[in-house]
Design an enzyme around this catalytic site. Structure first.
Site, PDB file in Angstrom:
ATOM      1  N   ARG A  58       0.909  -1.346   0.168  1.00 13.35           N
ATOM      2  CA  ARG A  58      -0.037   0.044  -0.085  1.00 13.35           C
ATOM      3  C   ARG A  58       0.877   1.239   0.118  1.00 13.35           C
ATOM      4  O   ARG A  58       0.422   2.289  -0.302  1.00 13.35           O
ATOM      5  CB  ARG A  58      -0.816   0.107   1.226  1.00 13.35           C
ATOM      6  CG  ARG A  58      -2.219  -1.078   1.016  1.00 13.35           C
ATOM      7  CD  ARG A  58      -3.110  -0.890   2.274  1.00 13.35           C
ATOM      8  NE  ARG A  58      -2.691  -2.300   3.064  1.00 13.35           N
ATOM      9  CZ  ARG A  58      -2.934  -2.207   4.382  1.00 13.35           C
ATOM     10  NH1 ARG A  58      -3.304  -1.148   4.933  1.00 13.35           N
ATOM     11  NH2 ARG A  58      -2.485  -3.339   4.961  1.00 13.35           N
ATOM     12  N   GLU A  95       0.956  -5.605  13.272  1.00 15.09           N
ATOM     13  CA  GLU A  95      -0.340  -5.729  13.919  1.00 15.09           C
ATOM     14  C   GLU A  95      -0.823  -7.213  13.875  1.00 15.09           C
ATOM     15  O   GLU A  95      -1.468  -7.550  14.998  1.00 15.09           O
ATOM     16  CB  GLU A  95      -1.343  -4.707  13.688  1.00 15.09           C
ATOM     17  CG  GLU A  95      -2.604  -4.492  14.773  1.00 15.09           C
ATOM     18  CD  GLU A  95      -3.680  -3.643  14.206  1.00 15.09           C
ATOM     19  OE1 GLU A  95      -3.409  -3.036  13.251  1.00 15.09           O
ATOM     20  OE2 GLU A  95      -4.471  -3.642  15.249  1.00 15.09           O
TER      21      GLU A  95
HETATM   22  O1  LIG Z   1       2.751  -0.318  12.097  1.00 17.80           O
HETATM   23  P1  LIG Z   1       2.543  -1.629  11.474  1.00 17.80           P
HETATM   24  O2  LIG Z   1       1.990  -2.609  12.880  1.00 17.80           O
HETATM   25  O3  LIG Z   1       3.853  -2.218  11.324  1.00 17.80           O
HETATM   26  O4  LIG Z   1       1.528  -1.938  10.760  1.00 17.80           O
HETATM   27  C1  LIG Z   1       1.320  -1.058   9.362  1.00 17.80           C
HETATM   28  C2  LIG Z   1       1.760  -1.892   7.907  1.00 17.80           C
HETATM   29  O5  LIG Z   1       0.650  -2.836   7.753  1.00 17.80           O
HETATM   30  C3  LIG Z   1       0.170  -2.625   6.643  1.00 17.80           C
HETATM   31  O6  LIG Z   1       1.037  -3.439   5.576  1.00 17.80           O
HETATM   32  P2  LIG Z   1       0.770  -4.869   5.427  1.00 17.80           P
HETATM   33  O7  LIG Z   1       2.273  -5.570   5.872  1.00 17.80           O
HETATM   34  O8  LIG Z   1      -0.535  -5.294   5.824  1.00 17.80           O
HETATM   35  O9  LIG Z   1       1.106  -5.024   3.656  1.00 17.80           O
HETATM   36  P3  LIG Z   1       0.154  -4.409   2.576  1.00 17.80           P
HETATM   37  O10 LIG Z   1       0.540  -3.266   2.481  1.00 17.80           O
HETATM   38  O11 LIG Z   1       0.753  -5.412   1.441  1.00 17.80           O
HETATM   39  O12 LIG Z   1      -1.316  -4.605   2.521  1.00 17.80           O
HETATM   40  C4  LIG Z   1       0.539  -1.180   6.242  1.00 17.80           C
HETATM   41  O13 LIG Z   1       0.352  -1.121   4.911  1.00 17.80           O
HETATM   42  C5  LIG Z   1       1.782  -0.953   6.838  1.00 17.80           C
HETATM   43  O14 LIG Z   1       2.835  -1.209   6.101  1.00 17.80           O
HETATM   44  N1  LIG Z   2      -5.527  -1.748  11.403  1.00 17.34           N
HETATM   45  C1  LIG Z   2      -4.900  -1.816  10.429  1.00 17.34           C
HETATM   46  N2  LIG Z   2      -5.678  -1.367   9.259  1.00 17.34           N
HETATM   47  C2  LIG Z   2      -5.090  -1.195   8.146  1.00 17.34           C
HETATM   48  N3  LIG Z   2      -3.755  -1.558   7.961  1.00 17.34           N
HETATM   49  C3  LIG Z   2      -2.989  -1.756   8.916  1.00 17.34           C
HETATM   50  N4  LIG Z   2      -1.808  -2.486   8.910  1.00 17.34           N
HETATM   51  C4  LIG Z   2      -1.683  -2.688  10.449  1.00 17.34           C
HETATM   52  N5  LIG Z   2      -2.945  -2.476  11.072  1.00 17.34           N
HETATM   53  C5  LIG Z   2      -3.511  -2.138  10.167  1.00 17.34           C
END
Ligand SMILES: O=P(O)(O)OC[C@H]1O[C@H](OP(=O)(O)OP(=O)(O)O)[C@H](O)[C@@H]1O
Ligand SMILES: Nc1ncnc2[nH]cnc12
Length: 172
Positions: A58, A95
């Site tokens: 993202r 998370e």
């Molecule tokens: O602060 P944190 O607890 O580390 O979480 C934040 C991260 O989680 C999500 O990514 P995700 O790994 O789900 O990957 P995506 O972008 O491919 O959906 C979001 O895009 C951040 O990169």
């Molecule tokens: N609650 C949440 N919603 C969307 N992206 C996330 N990445 C980590 N936690 C998330």
């Protein structure tokens, strides 16, 4: 326009207890997407940076739009085994699980000042790993920006403890 209206929370996705913020409605609305990039640029201007690090996946969406808008370079932090010239890898927790990110050092000029960019700050695990990656590759980290900070997880405190300056457009 309240951008939070375009980031609905979906309960119990990807894990029970997680209110998952879906970016799809914001991306599907041209005015909301444009306003999100405008506001990201506004906070990015508080940092001295030459390149944005977009974090898969993202972070790529907002990172590429902002790099284009602000006329900055874009580097990619990717999930493992995707970059042909990957030089550094960092594992981290987030998370709802664990993952790793890789970068390729050869992409950036030696004097790059890198602004980390992601859509969401939750626990801070992802941005701390990205900061370690950039610094271990020998580059300066200017700071980190996100579209949305999920405040109850205290990710911003963890970033402060790691001396990462962070700004978000929205908090929830
Ligand atoms: O602060 P944190 O607890 O580390 O979480 C934040 C991260 O989680 C999500 O990514 P995700 O790994 O789900 O990957 P995506 O972008 O491919 O959906 C979001 O895009 C951040 O990169
Ligand atoms: N609650 C949440 N919603 C969307 N992206 C996330 N990445 C980590 N936690 C998330």
């Amino acid at each position: 326009m309240n951008l939070l209206d375009y980031l609905p929370g979906i309960p119990d996705f990807l894990k029970p207890g997680v209110l998952f913020r879906d970016i799809s409605p914001l991306l599907a609305n041209p005015a909301a997407f444009k306003e999100a990039i405008r506001q990201l640029d506004e906070i990015a201007q508080q940092f001295d940076y030459t390149h944005i690090l977009g974090i898969e996946s993202r972070g790529f969406i907002f990172g590429s739009a902002l790099a284009h808008h602000a006329h900055k370079g874009l580097a990619l932090a990717r999930k493992p085994n995707k970059l042909p010239l990957a030089s550094h890898r960092e594992a981290y927790g987030l998370e709802y699980g664990n993952d790793s990110l890789e970068i390729q050092q050869s992409t950036l000029p030696k004097d790059a000042k890198v602004l980390l960019l992601d859509d969401v700050l939750a626990t801070g695990g992802t941005l701390i790993a990205a900061d370690k990656l950039i610094r271990s590759a020998g580059f300066e980290v200017s700071g980190a920006i996100t579209l949305l900070e999920i405040t109850f997880l205290n990710g911003n405190e963890l970033l402060e403890q790691n001396r990462i300056r962070h700004q978000s457009v929205l908090k929830s």
